[in-house]
Design an enzyme around this catalytic site. Structure first.
Site, PDB file in Angstrom:
ATOM      1  N   GLN A  25       0.822  -1.213   0.000  1.00 28.97           N
ATOM      2  CA  GLN A  25       0.000   0.000   0.000  1.00 28.97           C
ATOM      3  C   GLN A  25       0.856   1.264   0.000  1.00 28.97           C
ATOM      4  O   GLN A  25       0.528   2.261  -0.642  1.00 28.97           O
ATOM      5  CB  GLN A  25      -0.899  -0.020   1.242  1.00 28.97           C
ATOM      6  CG  GLN A  25      -2.077   0.954   1.178  1.00 28.97           C
ATOM      7  CD  GLN A  25      -3.260   0.398   0.408  1.00 28.97           C
ATOM      8  OE1 GLN A  25      -3.663  -0.727   0.618  1.00 28.97           O
ATOM      9  NE2 GLN A  25      -3.807   1.189  -0.487  1.00 28.97           N
ATOM     10  N   LYS A  53       2.021   1.789  -3.545  1.00 27.10           N
ATOM     11  CA  LYS A  53       0.825   2.053  -4.367  1.00 27.10           C
ATOM     12  C   LYS A  53       0.341   3.490  -4.159  1.00 27.10           C
ATOM     13  O   LYS A  53       0.099   4.223  -5.111  1.00 27.10           O
ATOM     14  CB  LYS A  53      -0.282   1.067  -3.959  1.00 27.10           C
ATOM     15  CG  LYS A  53      -1.586   1.207  -4.716  1.00 27.10           C
ATOM     16  CD  LYS A  53      -2.754   0.518  -4.029  1.00 27.10           C
ATOM     17  CE  LYS A  53      -2.491  -0.946  -3.717  1.00 27.10           C
ATOM     18  NZ  LYS A  53      -3.741  -1.673  -3.373  1.00 27.10           N
ATOM     19  N   LYS A  79      -2.551  -0.671   6.717  1.00 29.86           N
ATOM     20  CA  LYS A  79      -3.546  -1.716   6.435  1.00 29.86           C
ATOM     21  C   LYS A  79      -4.012  -2.293   7.751  1.00 29.86           C
ATOM     22  O   LYS A  79      -3.268  -2.284   8.731  1.00 29.86           O
ATOM     23  CB  LYS A  79      -2.915  -2.832   5.590  1.00 29.86           C
ATOM     24  CG  LYS A  79      -3.912  -3.641   4.813  1.00 29.86           C
ATOM     25  CD  LYS A  79      -4.267  -2.947   3.509  1.00 29.86           C
ATOM     26  CE  LYS A  79      -5.317  -3.676   2.716  1.00 29.86           C
ATOM     27  NZ  LYS A  79      -5.412  -3.148   1.353  1.00 29.86           N
ATOM     28  N   GLY A 114     -12.275   0.018   2.953  1.00 28.75           N
ATOM     29  CA  GLY A 114     -12.624  -1.399   2.815  1.00 28.75           C
ATOM     30  C   GLY A 114     -11.531  -2.214   2.138  1.00 28.75           C
ATOM     31  O   GLY A 114     -10.547  -1.681   1.622  1.00 28.75           O
ATOM     32  N   ASP A 115     -11.692  -3.512   2.192  1.00 35.08           N
ATOM     33  CA  ASP A 115     -10.863  -4.476   1.467  1.00 35.08           C
ATOM     34  C   ASP A 115     -11.714  -5.748   1.447  1.00 35.08           C
ATOM     35  O   ASP A 115     -12.948  -5.661   1.585  1.00 35.08           O
ATOM     36  CB  ASP A 115      -9.513  -4.679   2.193  1.00 35.08           C
ATOM     37  CG  ASP A 115      -8.460  -5.358   1.312  1.00 35.08           C
ATOM     38  OD1 ASP A 115      -7.863  -4.682   0.477  1.00 35.08           O
ATOM     39  OD2 ASP A 115      -8.256  -6.587   1.443  1.00 35.08           O
ATOM     40  N   THR A 123     -11.753   0.766  -8.138  1.00 40.24           N
ATOM     41  CA  THR A 123     -10.650  -0.191  -8.291  1.00 40.24           C
ATOM     42  C   THR A 123     -10.774  -0.961  -9.604  1.00 40.24           C
ATOM     43  O   THR A 123      -9.809  -1.081 -10.366  1.00 40.24           O
ATOM     44  CB  THR A 123     -10.595  -1.165  -7.090  1.00 40.24           C
ATOM     45  OG1 THR A 123     -10.712  -0.401  -5.883  1.00 40.24           O
ATOM     46  CG2 THR A 123      -9.306  -1.958  -7.066  1.00 40.24           C
ATOM     47  N   SER A 168     -10.261   7.086  -2.933  1.00 41.03           N
ATOM     48  CA  SER A 168     -10.387   7.349  -1.495  1.00 41.03           C
ATOM     49  C   SER A 168      -9.758   8.701  -1.162  1.00 41.03           C
ATOM     50  O   SER A 168     -10.290   9.459  -0.348  1.00 41.03           O
ATOM     51  CB  SER A 168      -9.681   6.259  -0.685  1.00 41.03           C
ATOM     52  OG  SER A 168     -10.501   5.122  -0.546  1.00 41.03           O
TER      53      SER A 168
END
Ligand code: GLU
Length: 451
Positions: free
Chosen positions: A114, A117, A129, A168-169, A213, A383
């Site tokens: 992350q 990214k 995360k 979220g994930d 995404t 986001s």
């Protein structure tokens, strides 16, 4: 496996010693370090002052108890995690995953990915995360609510719009974010819209965040195809998964004239040679919350529609593969099968879905390959747009938000392509993404002293 420069080999050995028993974290670190071989030759300052070692060590790791009461009045215990990996570029930012496979190593690998990214998006967000080993499958709405409330009762003291902004994930979508936001508001007595993203539209969510995404991966993969004069039009596409990322990948690929012929869940995969009926997938997964096997049952097997229990979705011949389920879902064997069946491009919607062996198979076969930390960055980028709208108490139109997303994805694609070129690996998006992400984080850390 690429031979690592001596300094990097020492760093990796230490990461593995210090984080024993966390294979996914080792895998993610190794991949980035492999890309840094040429960087430290060109820019030795990045190997100084333990900068790489510091980047591999999370700033903070929080592990906590999550007690909750199920519908039969039984007390249950799960474990909660938040790994605040790097805040050099902005507040920690990254999703929360609810899945029985979650442990600190999984969260660490996700937080590490992350960080790079988020750097690639060009938005002011650090990397983090979180999650829990809670299994939402088969749980009632009330159980989900009680779990989310208990989870946030502990997590709330560690997050905030200027500190750490979860989203979220896997296993966490709009419903869960709503319950978490509601509990955060009660605990703090503040309507702090920017503390969570992926919120509902009525209370500070952003348009196009649910789509972001999957749409983003489609834009990225299309840009990559474009470098060879190719497009989705008339191509067959396999999208693994059937959650948020897969759903909106199917949507956008179809808009571009591609035909998505298969999708899956953890039980098996469904093939529809006429093109997957997205309305039906949404009805099954989002409204009924059932298994994808229902698709074939409702459509009726035959006439090009069938369900395969277990097995590998990558056995289905296609032009483009878009793995959008979970880590290490596409193995070396799967990659060889895809190559034998003539795949031309792979765009990762999930985080680290291809094993290192699979990536190497694709690269040696000359298949266009987009790593998740670049290709799936559209979710977190949007986001950041949600945070921007919250900070200015504004709400943008769908068109405006989608246009920003498309521009960001084009920017990430070009940055990766140019960086790969600059470091002597044209067309290698893995190198491009890892180096470009690393340089941004490393440079910001250098300017901030020994942090
Ligand atoms: N979980 C998503 C990811 O892997 C989104 C994170 C976010 O929006 O903060 O990037």
């Amino acid at each position: 496996m690429v031979q690592l420069h001596e300094t990097l080999e020492t760093i990796l050995a230490e990461v593995m010693r210090r984080n024993a028993g966390e294979p996914e974290f080792h895998q993610a670190v190794r991949e980035v370090l492999e890309s840094l071989n040429t960087v430290i030759a060109k820019r030795p300052e990045y190997a100084e002052e333990a900068l790489i070692e510091r980047i591999c060590e999370p700033e903070r790791q929080i592990i906590f108890r999550v007690p909750w009461i199920d519908d039969s009045n039984q007390v249950r215990i799960n474990r909660g995690f938040r790994v605040q990996f790097n805040s050099a570029l902005g507040p920690y930012k990254g999703g929360i995953r609810f899945h029985p496979s979650v442990n600190v190593g999984i969260i660490k690998f996700l937080g590490f990915e992350q960080t790079f990214k988020n750097a690639l998006t060009g938005m002011p967000i650090g990397g983090g995360k979180g999650g829990s080993d809670f299994d939402p499958k088969g749980r009632s709405d009330r159980e989900i609510m009680r779990f989310c409330q208990s989870f946030v009762t502990e997590l709330h003291r560690h997050i905030g719009e200027y500190t750490d902004v979860p989203a979220g994930d896997i296993g966490v979508g709009g419903r869960e974010i709503g319950y978490m936001f509601g509990q955060y508001k009660r605990l703090t007595n503040r309507f702090e819209a920017g503390v969570l993203t992926g919120k509902g539209l009525l209370y500070g969510g952003s348009r196009a965040r649910p789509e972001a995404t999957g749409y983003g991966n489609t834009y990225f993969t299309r840009a990559m195809l474009g470098t060879k004069g190719l497009d989705f039009d008339g191509r067959t596409v396999v999208v693994s998964g059937s959650g948020n990322v897969a759903t909106y990948t199917i949507d956008k690929v179809t808009q571009y004239g591609g035909k998505v012929i298969a999708c899956s869940d953890s039980n098996g995969y469904v093939v529809d040679e006429n093109g997957i009926d997205l309305g039906l997938v949404k009805e099954i997964k989002q409204a009924r919350r059932q298994r994808i096997a229902e698709y074939a049952r409702l459509k009726g097997e035959g006439k090009g529609v069938y369900y395969v229990a277990g097995g590998s979705i990558w056995d289905v011949p296609c032009d483009v593969a878009m793995p959008s389920a979970t880590q290490n879902e596409l193995t070396g064997k799967d990659a060889r099968k895809l190559v034998a069946n003539g795949v031309i491009a792979v765009g990762e919607g999930a985080n680290m879905p291809c094993t290192p062996e699979a990536i190497s198979v694709f690269q040696h076969a000359g298949v266009l390959y987009a790593p998740g930390k670049a290709a799936n960055a559209g979710g977190v980028a949007t986001s950041a747009l949600e945070m921007q709208q919250n900070a200015s108490r504004d709400s943008w139109s769908f068109e405006q938000t989608e246009a920003r997303l498309a521009a960001i994805m084009r920017g990430i694609h070009d940055l990766c392509a140019e960086t790969a070129e600059e470091y002597g690996a044209p067309g290698n998006y893995v190198m491009g993404a890892n180096i470009a992400g690393f340089v941004r984080v490393a440079e910001a850390m250098r300017q901030q002293g020994v942090i």
